[in-house]
Design an enzyme around this catalytic site. Structure first.
Site, short mmCIF file in Angstrom:
data_model
loop_
_atom_site.label_atom_id
_atom_site.label_comp_id
_atom_site.label_asym_id
_atom_site.label_seq_id
_atom_site.Cartn_x
_atom_site.Cartn_y
_atom_site.Cartn_z
N TRP A 129 0.88 -1.35 0.02
CA TRP A 129 -0.12 0.04 0.05
C TRP A 129 0.98 1.15 0.01
CZ3 TRP A 129 -0.24 3.92 3.51
CH2 TRP A 129 -1.24 4.80 3.29
N ASP A 154 -16.13 12.41 -2.27
CA ASP A 154 -15.54 11.12 -2.09
C ASP A 154 -16.30 10.47 -0.83
OD1 ASP A 154 -13.22 8.92 -1.17
OD2 ASP A 154 -12.66 9.98 -3.06
N ASP A 155 -15.60 9.59 0.22
CA ASP A 155 -16.37 8.88 1.01
C ASP A 155 -17.08 10.06 2.06
OD1 ASP A 155 -16.92 7.05 2.81
OD2 ASP A 155 -14.70 6.34 3.30
N ARG A 161 -10.19 -2.42 8.11
CA ARG A 161 -10.89 -1.17 8.08
C ARG A 161 -12.45 -1.07 8.60
NH1 ARG A 161 -11.81 3.41 3.48
NH2 ARG A 161 -10.83 5.43 4.47
N LYS A 212 -16.21 6.81 -8.45
CA LYS A 212 -15.18 6.46 -8.08
C LYS A 212 -15.63 5.20 -7.48
CE LYS A 212 -10.92 7.02 -4.93
NZ LYS A 212 -10.35 8.17 -4.15
N TRP A 213 -14.96 3.90 -7.83
CA TRP A 213 -15.40 2.53 -7.24
C TRP A 213 -14.27 1.90 -6.45
CZ3 TRP A 213 -18.99 -1.54 -10.05
CH2 TRP A 213 -18.59 -2.82 -9.53
N ASP A 214 -14.41 2.24 -5.06
CA ASP A 214 -13.25 1.90 -4.29
C ASP A 214 -13.52 0.57 -3.84
OD1 ASP A 214 -10.95 2.30 -2.67
OD2 ASP A 214 -11.75 4.32 -1.84
N ASN A 265 -11.53 -1.43 -0.06
CA ASN A 265 -10.67 -1.33 0.77
C ASN A 265 -10.15 -2.59 1.68
OD1 ASN A 265 -9.84 1.40 0.18
ND2 ASN A 265 -12.01 2.25 0.73
N CYS A 322 -10.42 1.80 -8.20
CA CYS A 322 -9.57 2.27 -6.96
C CYS A 322 -9.45 1.16 -5.90
CB CYS A 322 -10.23 3.48 -6.25
SG CYS A 322 -9.25 3.87 -4.66
N ASP A 337 -2.71 5.51 -3.10
CA ASP A 337 -3.13 6.38 -2.30
C ASP A 337 -1.99 7.53 -1.78
OD1 ASP A 337 -5.75 5.90 -1.72
OD2 ASP A 337 -5.68 4.70 -0.16
#
Ligand code: GLA
Length: 741
Positions: free
Chosen positions: A199, A366-367, A443, A476-478, A480, A526, A548
């Site tokens: 990362w 974003d988030d 997370r 934006k397709w994240d 995590n 992402c 990131d």
């Protein structure tokens, strides 16, 4: 482009620059003869087959002491019949036997290329762009048919490969290992090159000398991963960026993969690429088929850069697709590093106004916009706006942004849930989890079981409802976290080995549905930055968030490594704030801009925090990018100085007609009394006169001088790149514009 020598049972794929040769062995197996620089299409090549008597060898024909699968170069080796190296295929019958012997049946040649059902793949638009050879083999004992597809393109020096299995029998056959490609190369005097990291430092270039035994990289995490990219190259030790032989192998797949090299004791090198057999087993039920992902194989005699050019051109033109493939990408402002979870509609509108004034075209929220999401513990899975932050909902915000004259983009993490969410409360059984075992989080979130169509459907409905109502131009397709405790409640015990692959097929399915329903939607992929930056995703999202880590100096290595395979048009690259959030470094805004230009460009900071001079610079940067974004997206790319080897990074993008180029040079640390420097360029026209313009230099030179002697980098008095204020500084970038006169 495909010559078949019927008497020799030989297939020759060629396009005038590369050749690929395979043949049918006397025993009916598929043998490999050659992959490399073009050979004469009329040649007969069966004499290339190496047969020799070796000690401690097992032979497959009685009385024959020369033909063993162990010592013949194979095209797709199967387990169990006299080849002791790792196979490309291992099957298992319900009787427990794992032996397989494929025998040649037939072949056909197809104009163009067929799609791969449910999987991303390269494609043709016109039938005459490529030819495909299909070779049909069969294991008569199991009634298993195996079809190998090889495509050669006229315009790209690549061969693509995939395999289809069809079970004609009445009993299931388990595929324990079904690689996408395998080649036995006749010598092993290569170094392997891989893109590895973690990362925030993804895709660093790592080179290894090869010795007898196994060298491999892989992912077991459920996504292609930050750790290793689904790509391997074989280069001669003398190969440089611009010269020498290199083979590149890239897998168009986003799940668990294995890329493996085996060097045997006679210096034969076997390279294979495909779904990672670790944790994989596919139950091929009677009368069903299974397709492997596609592998892309490049040969270049023009060094690593020559290899990259082939990947870039193919992936830009015949892997990326749809509305955005050839369109200029909008300059965007992303809210994440500026405000994270903490904002109101007013804050966002202020950002957007400032962004619009600067020339930014797309505002990405974003988030943090949905449900109760004020930190990473809650809300994932509930894709409904948080009324406390967005009283007018997403539709209202989108409307206001459109009125301001700026497009709107939105963050999603479709594959995940927090347990503290309504979605989880109503579907607690929708997770990937193993009965009776504890479930690890990453997370604070859990992975939805995308191997189940009803789960994909439930998420699609939520996304569809928002995308249908609000004016959303981009998502934006994240993603995590990696998958752990992999198991699906929807499948029986003997299909649990399918779940990782079925999961990624579910991810592809959701992408495909969104693309079909909203063809003009721009999707940026992402996965905590670059955790799923692979060729598979390019088919659905023409751009991806590279890492990131948004620090310009860190990005030199990340973008340089990424460029080995992936074109700049796919790399999301943003100017972020100082000191940088990830490493605390302070870099000049010019350097941040120069490094981010060579990508899908944007900003990731609070523009209201910048002073007037910086805002002026931002405005100029945006004008510069808009003037050059077509070149950046379509030009030929050359790596010139490696940040892995020097205190500099330099790259060049040249218009395919050679008339215009941008050269970006970054000196990482300031130097005292350094040498004079010149930088030989590539891709220009020898006899063409060019004007060379930078912030500090202006002169004219012919293409031959620029490519032989080089572009002059230094201020003549100090031998160093200067910053214009009389002194040197760290983290200094400069852009040279090379224009035909
Ligand atoms: C990941 C992404 C970031 C940002 C955050 C939001 O880390 O890589 O760009 O979107 O999630 O939570």
């Amino acid at each position: 482009m495909i010559t078949v020598n019927q008497t020799e049972h030989l297939f020759h794929l060629h396009n005038g620059r590369i050749s690929y040769l395979l043949y049918i062995m006397e025993s009916g197996q598929l043998g490999h003869l050659y992959f490399g620089k073009a050979l004469n299409p009329n040649g007969s090549y069966r004499h290339m087959i190496e047969k020799s008597h070796r000690p401690m060898t097992t032979y497959f024909t009685e009385g024959d002491l020369y033909t063993s699968y162990e010592h013949l170069c194979q095209e797709y080796p199967c387990y169990g019949t006299s080849d002791y190296r790792y196979p490309a295929l291992e099957i298992q019958g319900i009787d427990g036997s794992r032996i397989c012997k494929l025998e040649y049946q037939n072949y056909c040649i197809i104009k163009g290329k067929k799609p791969l059902p449910g999987l991303p793949a390269t494609y043709t638009e016109e039938k005459n762009e490529a030819d495909t050879l299909e070779i049909i083999m069969k294991d008569p004992y199991r009634n298993l048919e195996v079809t190998f597809s090889y495509t050669i393109f006229y315009d790209f020096d690549v061969i693509t490969r995939s395999v289809r299995f069809f079970n004609y029998g009445n009993e299931p056959i388990f595929l324990n290992r079904a690689m996408s490609m395998s080649i036995d190369m006749p010598d092993s005097h290569y170094q392997s090159l891989q893109l590895s990291g973690s990362w925030s430092r993804e895709r660093y270039i790592k080179i290894r000398d090869l010795e007898p035994g196994i060298t491999s990289i892989s992912s077991t995490r459920g996504h292609s991963s930050h750790q290793h990219n689904p790509f391997l190259a074989l280069k001669r030790s003398s190969t440089t960026e611009q010269h020498g032989e290199v083979y590149g192998f890239s897998l168009i797949y986003s799940g668990n993969f294995l890329a493996q090299i085996e060097v045997d004791n006679y210096q034969i090198l076997r390279i294979m690429l495909g779904i990672n057999p670790f944790g994989f087993q596919w139950k091929l039920k009677p009368k069903t088929d299974f397709f492997t992902p596609e592998a892309v194989m490049v040969y270049s005699e023009n060094g690593l850069n020559g290899m990259s050019t082939q990947f870039h051109r193919l992936y830009r033109k015949r892997l990326a697709r749809g509305y955005w493939r050839d369109r200029e990408r909008p300059v965007l402002l992303n809210s994440w590093e500026a405000v994270q979870f903490d904002y109101t509609e007013d804050t966002l509108l202020q950002f957007a106004k400032k962004a619009k004034d600067c020339g930014i075209e797309l505002f990405v929220l974003d988030d943090g916009w949905f449900s109760t999401r004020n930190d990473d513990k809650k809300g994932l899975g509930d894709w409904i706006a948080n009324p406390a932050k967005l009283p007018n909902g997403i539709e209202g915000l989108a409307e206001k942004l459109e009125e301001l004259g700026i497009k709107f983009g939105l963050w999603f993490e479709p594959e995940m849930v927090n347990k503290d969410s309504d979605f989880f409360r109503s579907h607690p059984d929708f997770l990937i989890q193993t009965p009776g075992r504890s479930l690890s989080h990453g997370r604070n979130q859990y992975v939805l079981d995308f191997s189940r169509p009803e789960v994909v459907d439930a998420i699609y409905k939520q996304m569809d409802s928002l995308l249908s109502k609000a004016k959303i131009s981009y998502i934006k397709w994240d993603m995590n976290r990696s998958i752990s405790e992999c198991y699906s409640a929807a499948y029986p015990p003997d299909q649990q080995g399918e779940i990782f692959h079925r999961y990624i097929l579910g991810v592809y399915k959701l992408h495909e549905r969104l693309i079909q329903a909203f063809p003009k939607l721009l999707i940026e992929s992402c996965a905590s930055g670059g955790g799923r930056f692979d060729a598979g995703m390019i088919y659905y999202s023409p751009q991806g968030w590279v890492s990131d880590n948004s620090d310009a100096i860190e990005r030199l290595k990340i973008q340089y490594g990424t460029s080995l395979v992936y074109p700049f048009s796919c790399m999301g690259a943003h100017v972020s704030a100082c000191p940088n959030e990830q490493v605390g470094r302070r870099t000049p805004i010019e350097t941040r801009g120069a490094v981010a230009y060579t990508g899908a460009f944007g900003y990731e900071l609070d523009l209201n925090q910048l002073n007037e001079q910086e805002i002026e610079t931002v405005k100029q940067q945006i004008v510069f990018y808009k003037n050059n974004r077509n070149l950046i997206a379509t030009g030929d790319f050359y790596r010139l100085l490696s940040p892995f080897e020097e205190n500099f990074a330099a790259w060049e993008i040249v218009q395919p007609n050679g008339k215009y180029a941008l050269v970006t040079v970054t000196r990482i640390l300031s130097e005292s009394n350094g040498p004079y420097r010149r930088l030989p360029l590539c891709g220009l026209l020898k006899e063409q006169e060019y004007s060379i313009q930078s912030k500090y230099l202006s002169y004219c030179a012919y293409g031959d001088e620029l490519m032989q002697y080089g572009l002059i980098l230094e201020d003549k008095s100090s031998g160093q790149i200067i910053d214009g204020s009389g002194g040197c500084q760290d983290f200094f970038s400069i852009i040279y514009i090379i224009r035909a006169k």
